[in-house]
Design a protein around this motif. Structure first.
Motif, short mmCIF file in Angstrom:
data_model
loop_
_atom_site.label_atom_id
_atom_site.label_comp_id
_atom_site.label_asym_id
_atom_site.label_seq_id
_atom_site.Cartn_x
_atom_site.Cartn_y
_atom_site.Cartn_z
N THR A 513 27.96 13.17 -60.56
CA THR A 513 28.26 14.31 -59.86
C THR A 513 27.70 13.66 -58.44
N SER A 514 26.80 13.01 -58.17
CA SER A 514 26.30 12.44 -56.99
C SER A 514 26.54 11.10 -56.65
N SER A 517 21.90 7.54 -55.79
CA SER A 517 21.08 7.56 -56.73
C SER A 517 19.69 8.56 -56.17
N GLU A 518 19.39 8.04 -55.00
CA GLU A 518 18.07 8.64 -54.46
C GLU A 518 18.33 8.90 -53.23
N MET A 519 17.78 9.79 -52.48
CA MET A 519 18.09 10.03 -51.03
C MET A 519 17.41 9.12 -50.14
N PRO A 520 17.91 8.45 -49.17
CA PRO A 520 17.20 7.63 -48.17
C PRO A 520 15.94 8.23 -47.44
N ASN A 593 27.53 1.60 -54.95
CA ASN A 593 26.44 2.22 -55.48
C ASN A 593 26.53 2.09 -57.12
N GLY A 594 27.53 0.98 -57.57
CA GLY A 594 27.78 1.23 -58.85
C GLY A 594 28.99 2.07 -59.25
N VAL A 598 37.76 3.70 -59.17
CA VAL A 598 38.44 4.96 -59.92
C VAL A 598 37.30 6.06 -60.03
N GLU A 599 36.18 5.69 -60.28
CA GLU A 599 34.93 6.58 -60.48
C GLU A 599 34.95 7.28 -59.28
N LEU A 600 35.02 6.54 -58.14
CA LEU A 600 34.72 7.19 -56.97
C LEU A 600 36.11 8.21 -56.35
N GLY A 601 37.25 7.83 -56.99
CA GLY A 601 38.28 8.78 -56.79
C GLY A 601 37.98 10.07 -57.73
#
Length: 947
Positions: A513-514, A517-520, A593-594, A598-601
């Motif tokens: 959902t994000s 992975s971690e905030m910069p 970011n991995g 398709v997953e990004l979509g």
């Protein structure tokens, strides 16, 4: 209902309902709190509609965007489908004749007058003819009563005052025949063969709007005049006026100009033409040696005639259909972005055919030359997979999110829509009788009814879509000796095989959902400066990056984004450049970011945020767009494209295969072949010249090196400049810039670009390139070379090209009848080096090449000798100012101008001085640049057919 498109003569049409009674103007309607299936869909109260005593329908809406402009349309409910055998092509010919002499505007006076008030022929003033309609397009200034009156006089003349003299009819034959010639080629030859199967048993298979060459050359004058008399009549017309002027004025103009027009005695009934049903499956497998692309189309035509949407239930059903299309196209996108993609692209929808009366469930795909059968199999299987297993809850939820996100965006910008985007709704409403509810109603209806739509309702559609009768399969592609052509037997066998397959259900994998992975680690804004003149703010970030933004109210739900840093591929060695040039376009196919594409979509469902990184010759950068609600997503994607681009060999291989399929046969097209060979002639001695990206070149593209170079180009944010224009929350943008941009890596390289010693071919040269069987030629004349950049000269040279375009249309089209269109363009650049360009181009018949080149160069010589006439210069200046005033109220213009000012090292404040610069242009300025830049020799490129 989406119509198929034949060529430039046809348009997309959407079914709308005709409301005949005049309505009072309001701004909002009550939302539909209760769902009544049989209740009629209300017409938008912002539009006033009415019918004159003679049957003419009108639509009027006050709309302030853009300022001081009104969009006029004359819509004739008659097109090529109504032609008799002696009138083939004359519906379209009649469209042409309305620009060649009317009662109040004699030959050439119409275009001449409109140009004098800044309305460009082609770009602004235009028309189109389809099977069932003819539509005339006229934007006119609304701040001058005289111009407004003339605008209505023009569309009245189109309606019933065409002169249609024998002389002008004969003069126009050459122009229309040139348009006919332009349409010839592989696609047209194949369409002539498959159209009788696609539109089996109907007049649509026999009435292409362009007509036949034989009839265009020989038709009798009376045949054209009879078409005008029979079908250009008030009871088959609509006048539409949308723009920045009050409704009362517009209504008075319509009544004064159109009320007196009479219908002919014993008017012919306007027939409707059906598309008959057929039990057979029609299969058309067509090929052509000049076909650049391979395509597959699958159609399941409805058995019953289409009925316009009229009720709440109809509108709700259209939402169900939209959800179906959204989900099946998401699945097809997954396949095209996966391993071994079955097509370059593929999509499915339920909508219109060429016939008004018939809808169809349709799937289409672009494939490799050898991949047609596999693409068809994939389309059939995915349809069958839905039939067997349906869609699933998670993809259903995502589709709903996307639907409501797009509706929300339209709703928020409902008061900022341009008139030329509104007017088309009323054109379609008149022609196709479907409803035109207000945006308020549509938004309220979707919010109330979308939650009630069930997955079972969507899944049930497939059973009404897929059938074994009324089925058509069309394949088109190249013809080659070593290419095995698909057979009809193979298609029939595939159709039978797929319907008996037991398929696995679609597997919908869960995604995160994000994005991050971690905030910069957050950076800081170290400096902030405002420019009161431009209305911009520039932020300096702690890592050295710069952000410039401009808050506007042009759109409520739009923010545009660009960024750049100097360097680009100019910093690559020649060896590295050649190794990576065909790989760069595929780098982002791997995702970030991995997450794959398709997953990004899936993760972006319900969000509107697009970011596109690129590496150009002299810079690397980004373009993008978003909404105020989703701006953080845009910042996150930008951060990830800097820091976490994936490397995925399979994704890159998928990209290469699609590119090879797309590019593989492109040079079979005579037009593409000419472009490639002429480019090689002019630029081929550049050590970095790579030419057309062939399949072999794509296979040799070095993905690993390109990925390494990408990370190198985006390793340093310190010299990047980011631009945002739109409805910006300034405090929020500042916080996001600190979080996602100031945190980017910075090594303070402070790079610039490298300029090679190479320069393109200059001087006087001629290159003749022969390709193709059709009697089609084209000409390109190029003046270019080194100069010292001068801003005023750059503007003058560009304006000179616009003057020459006017003269070429007058000479080559109107006087000679030798071209359908001709034009010139020009620029002077000082990035990466000072260089001028002046290009002239036109298509024509091979027999006219030498004559038209001579006529063109004679027009150039006249400009060199005398400069432009004050009248022609004034036309150009008026058009430039009108366009500029409209551009100033768009985010697109501002983000590009702000970025280009810095990129080209210009003073951004001069953006606001453009009108002054236009007004200061003189005939002497243009005469001077004509003598300076058009006397240094030119390169003539000629494309002729093979002998």
């Amino acid at each position: 209902m989406k119509k198929l498109v034949l060529n430039s003569i046809l348009s997309f049409c959407f079914l709308m309902t005709l409301t005949l009674k005049a309505q009072t103007s309001k701004t909002t309607v009550e939302p539909p709190l209760e769902y009544n299936p049989t209740q009629p869909i209300p017409t938008d109260p912002n539009v006033k509609t009415g019918v004159l005593d003679n049957g003419l329908t009108y639509y009027i809406q006050n709309n302030p965007k853009p300022e001081n402009k009104v969009e006029l349309r004359l819509v004739i409910n008659a097109g090529s489908i109504l032609e008799t055998e002696d009138q083939l092509g004359l519906a379209h010919f009649m469209e042409h004749m309305n620009f060649n002499g009317t009662k109040n505007f004699k030959k050439n006076e119409l275009v001449d007058y409109l140009q004098s008030i800044g309305v460009k022929f082609g770009a602004h003033l235009n028309a189109y003819t389809g099977f069932d309609e003819t539509v005339y397009i006229l934007p006119i200034p609304s701040d001058d009563p005289e111009k407004l009156e003339k605008g209505f006089q023009i569309i009245e003349d189109w309606a019933h005052n065409a002169l249609l003299t024998d002389e002008e009819i004969d003069n126009e034959r050459g122009v229309v025949l040139e348009e006919y010639r332009l349409g010839k080629g592989a696609d047209e030859r194949m369409m002539q063969k498959y159209l009788p199967k696609m539109m089996h048993g109907s007049m649509y298979a026999e009435r292409l709007p362009i007509g036949t060459k034989e009839n265009l050359e020989t038709f009798n004058y009376e045949s054209l005049k009879r078409f005008y008399k029979d079908w250009y009549r008030p009871d088959l017309m609509a006048v539409i006026a949308v723009g920045d002027i009050d409704i009362a004025t517009l209504e008075a103009k319509i009544k004064s100009h159109f009320s007196a027009i009479k219908n002919p005695k014993n008017s012919k009934p306007r027939p409707s033409f059906d598309l008959p049903n057929h039990k057979e499956t029609f299969i058309a497998i067509e090929s052509d040696k000049e076909a650049p692309f391979s395509n597959v189309r699958l159609m399941f035509k409805d058995k019953v005639n289409a009925i316009p949407d009229q009720t709440y239930e109809d509108y709700r059903t259209s939402m169900v259909e939209n959800l179906f299309s959204q989900m099946i196209n998401n699945r097809l996108d997954e396949l095209r972005n996966g391993d071994n993609p079955p097509f370059v692209y593929g999509f499915t929808y339920y909508g219109g055919t060429y016939a008004r009366t018939k809808n169809a469930f349709q799937s289409t795909a672009m494939t490799s030359p050898t991949g047609q059968l596999e693409a068809l199999k994939t389309l059939l299987i995915e349809n069958e997979r839905v039939r067997q297993h349906g869609f699933f809850q998670e993809e259903f939820k995502r589709a709903k999110k996307d639907l409501i996100a797009n509706m929300e965006r339209a709703y928020k910008d409902r008061d900022k829509m341009e008139s030329n985007r509104i007017v088309g709704r009323y054109v379609d409403h008149y022609l196709e009788q479907n409803p035109i509810p207000s945006m308020d109603w549509r938004y309220a209806f979707m919010n109330s009814q979308l939650p009630t739509i069930t997955l079972e309702e969507v899944n049930a559609l497939i059973n009404s879509y897929i059938k074994e009768d009324n089925r058509v399969v069309i394949m088109t592609g190249p013809e080659k000796e070593d290419l095995k052509k698909v057979t009809e037997a193979e298609v029939l066998e595939l159709l039978d095989t797929v319907k008996t397959m037991e398929l696995k259900p679609y597997e919908d994998k869960t995604v995160a959902t994000s994005l991050l992975s971690e905030m910069p680690k957050k950076g800081q804004i170290t400096d902030s400066k405002t420019d009161a003149i431009l209305g911009t703010t520039t932020l300096k970030l702690s890592n050295g990056a710069t952000v410039t933004y401009k808050k506007t109210d042009f759109k409520n739900d739009e923010i545009l984004f660009e960024a750049f840093s100097y360097g680009g591929t100019s910093l690559y060695s020649t060896e590295d450049y050649k190794a990576t040039v065909n790989a760069n376009g595929g780098l982002t196919e791997a995702g970030v970011n991995g997450f794959n594409k398709v997953e990004l979509g899936k993760m972006m469902s319900g969000k509107i945020a697009n970011v596109r990184p690129s590496i150009g010759t002299y810079s690397e950068g980004f373009t993008g767009n978003t909404t105020p609600k989703d701006i953080e997503t845009l910042f996150q994607l930008t951060h990830l494209y800097f820091t976490a681009l994936n490397k995925d060999e399979k994704a890159f291989k998928s990209y290469v295969e699609k590119q090879k399929a797309f590019l593989g046969n492109l040079l079979s097209s005579p037009q593409f072949y000419f472009q490639d060979r002429l480019s090689e002639f002019i630029y081929g001695k550049n050590p970095r010249y790579t030419g057309f990206p062939t399949a072999e070149a794509m296979d040799k593209a070095n993905y690993s090196l390109a990925y390494e170079k990408y990370n190198e180009r985006f390793a340093d944010a310190s010299d990047f400049h980011f631009y945002f224009v739109g409805n910006i929350d300034e405090e929020k943008l500042a916080n996001l810039a600190e979080t996602y941009l100031a945190s980017l890596p910075a090594i303070n390289r402070n790079e610039t670009y490298k300029i090679s010693d190479y320069r393109p071919l200059t001087g006087s040269h001629k290159k003749v390139i022969e390709k193709g069987e059709d009697p089609k030629s084209s000409v390109r004349i190029t003046y270019h070379g080194p100069t010292a950049y001068n801003e005023k000269e750059a503007h003058a040279l560009k304006s000179l090209a616009e003057v020459l375009t006017i003269k070429l249309i007058e000479k080559l089209r109107e006087e000679e009848g030798g071209v359908y269109g001709a034009g010139a363009s020009a620029s002077i650049s000082h990035m990466p080096y000072d260089w001028y360009r002046f290009n002239i181009s036109f298509p024509c018949g091979p027999e006219n090449v030498d004559k038209l080149i001579a006529a063109t160069l004679n027009e150039v010589d006249q400009l060199i000798k005398d400069g432009p006439t004050p009248k022609d210069l004034e036309k150009v200046k008026k058009a430039q100012i009108l366009d500029y005033k409209e551009d100033l109220k768009t985010n697109r213009y501002w983000v590009r101008q702000l970025k280009d000012a810095d990129y080209l090292k210009k003073d951004a404040q001069k953006i606001l001085n453009f009108e002054e610069a236009v007004n200061n242009l003189t005939v002497a300025d243009l005469h001077q640049v004509a003598k300076k830049y058009l006397t240094q020799g030119h390169i003539t490129g000629i494309h002729n057919p093979e002998k």
